[in-house]
Write an enzyme that holds these catalytic residues in place. Structure first.
Site, PDB file in Angstrom:
ATOM      1  N   GLY A  46       0.824  -1.201   0.000  1.00  0.00           N
ATOM      2  CA  GLY A  46       0.000   0.000   0.000  1.00  0.00           C
ATOM      3  C   GLY A  46       0.855   1.247   0.000  1.00  0.00           C
ATOM      4  N   GLN A  51       2.978   9.790   1.724  1.00  0.00           N
ATOM      5  CA  GLN A  51       4.311   9.181   1.624  1.00  0.00           C
ATOM      6  C   GLN A  51       5.110   9.695   0.428  1.00  0.00           C
ATOM      7  OE1 GLN A  51       2.687   4.997   2.215  1.00  0.00           O
ATOM      8  NE2 GLN A  51       4.743   4.807   3.031  1.00  0.00           N
ATOM      9  N   CYS A  90       6.709  -0.921   6.508  1.00  0.00           N
ATOM     10  CA  CYS A  90       6.227   0.282   5.823  1.00  0.00           C
ATOM     11  C   CYS A  90       7.328   0.772   4.894  1.00  0.00           C
ATOM     12  CB  CYS A  90       5.887   1.360   6.858  1.00  0.00           C
ATOM     13  SG  CYS A  90       5.380   2.923   6.130  1.00  0.00           S
ATOM     14  N   LEU A  91       6.939   1.183   3.694  1.00  0.00           N
ATOM     15  CA  LEU A  91       7.934   1.679   2.743  1.00  0.00           C
ATOM     16  C   LEU A  91       8.660   2.912   3.274  1.00  0.00           C
ATOM     17  CD1 LEU A  91       5.862   1.309  -0.547  1.00  0.00           C
ATOM     18  CD2 LEU A  91       7.761  -0.132   0.224  1.00  0.00           C
ATOM     19  N   HIS A 132      -3.452   0.654   8.248  1.00  0.00           N
ATOM     20  CA  HIS A 132      -2.105   1.221   8.070  1.00  0.00           C
ATOM     21  C   HIS A 132      -2.161   2.466   7.173  1.00  0.00           C
ATOM     22  CE1 HIS A 132       2.405   0.615   7.509  1.00  0.00           C
ATOM     23  NE2 HIS A 132       2.113   1.469   6.548  1.00  0.00           N
ATOM     24  N   GLU A 133      -2.880   2.363   6.046  1.00  0.00           N
ATOM     25  CA  GLU A 133      -2.916   3.495   5.105  1.00  0.00           C
ATOM     26  C   GLU A 133      -3.750   4.650   5.654  1.00  0.00           C
ATOM     27  OE1 GLU A 133      -0.680   3.399   2.940  1.00  0.00           O
ATOM     28  OE2 GLU A 133      -0.310   1.256   3.096  1.00  0.00           O
ATOM     29  N   HIS A 136      -1.610   6.634   7.900  1.00  0.00           N
ATOM     30  CA  HIS A 136      -0.714   7.551   7.177  1.00  0.00           C
ATOM     31  C   HIS A 136      -1.405   8.884   6.895  1.00  0.00           C
ATOM     32  CE1 HIS A 136       3.044   5.534   6.244  1.00  0.00           C
ATOM     33  NE2 HIS A 136       2.444   4.472   5.748  1.00  0.00           N
TER      34      HIS A 136
END
Ligand code: NI
Length: 160
Positions: A46, A51, A90-91, A132-133, A136
């Site tokens: 995701g 981000q 996480c990226l 998670h998203e 963010h």
């Protein structure tokens, strides 16, 4: 279509609360295309617009081995239930994974990439990715949810 650079953990732009998208126009479509390209290139499960430094409430999700990409514009939680312990990466936190609690199921409402209202109920990994998203978009990273520092460890696996 372009792969954009992903912001890394202590960048203050990751901590901003993203703003609602008012009109789903062609610039939003281009942004979504770039987000999908960036997520796939990483590769990740995701990606939230925050981000890549864009403070708008948009996220994309693609579960492993699935063709479909969920595009969520202005997502909001309708209902959460249950709890389970998960591992997560996480990226924006490359090289680490952590252990934390997430909901078992979550229902959200959002708009899809055409601006149409959608409702999505996710279980297990989809519930985890949705939470998670959405985090963010509120300036929250999964590392904020760890109960102790020992719940974060280094890994050589891709970060998702
Ligand atoms: Ni993330």
């Amino acid at each position: 279509m372009a792969v954009r650079p992903i912001l890394i953990a202590d960048d203050p732009r990751l901590r901003r609360k993203a703003k609602r998208v008012s009109t789903v126009d062609s610039s939003i479509q281009r942004l979504i295309n770039d987000m999908i390209d960036t997520m796939k290139a990483a590769p990740g499960v995701g990606l939230a617009a925050t981000q890549i430094g864009v403070p708008l409430r948009i996220a994309v999700i693609q579960l492993p081995d699935e063709e479909d990409v969920f595009t969520l514009i202005n997502p909001e939680v309708v209902k959460r239930s249950g709890e389970r312990e998960v591992e997560e990466g996480c990226l924006s936190v490359p090289g680490y994974r952590g252990r934390l609690k997430r909901s078992l199921t979550i229902t959200i409402k959002a708009q899809d990439r055409h601006g149409k209202a959608v409702r999505i109920k996710g279980e297990d990994l989809l519930a985890q990715a949705l939470e998670h998203e959405l985090d963010h978009l509120n300036g929250i990273l999964y590392i904020d949810h760890l109960e102790t520092p020992e719940h974060l460890w280094k890994t050589e696996l891709p970060s998702e």
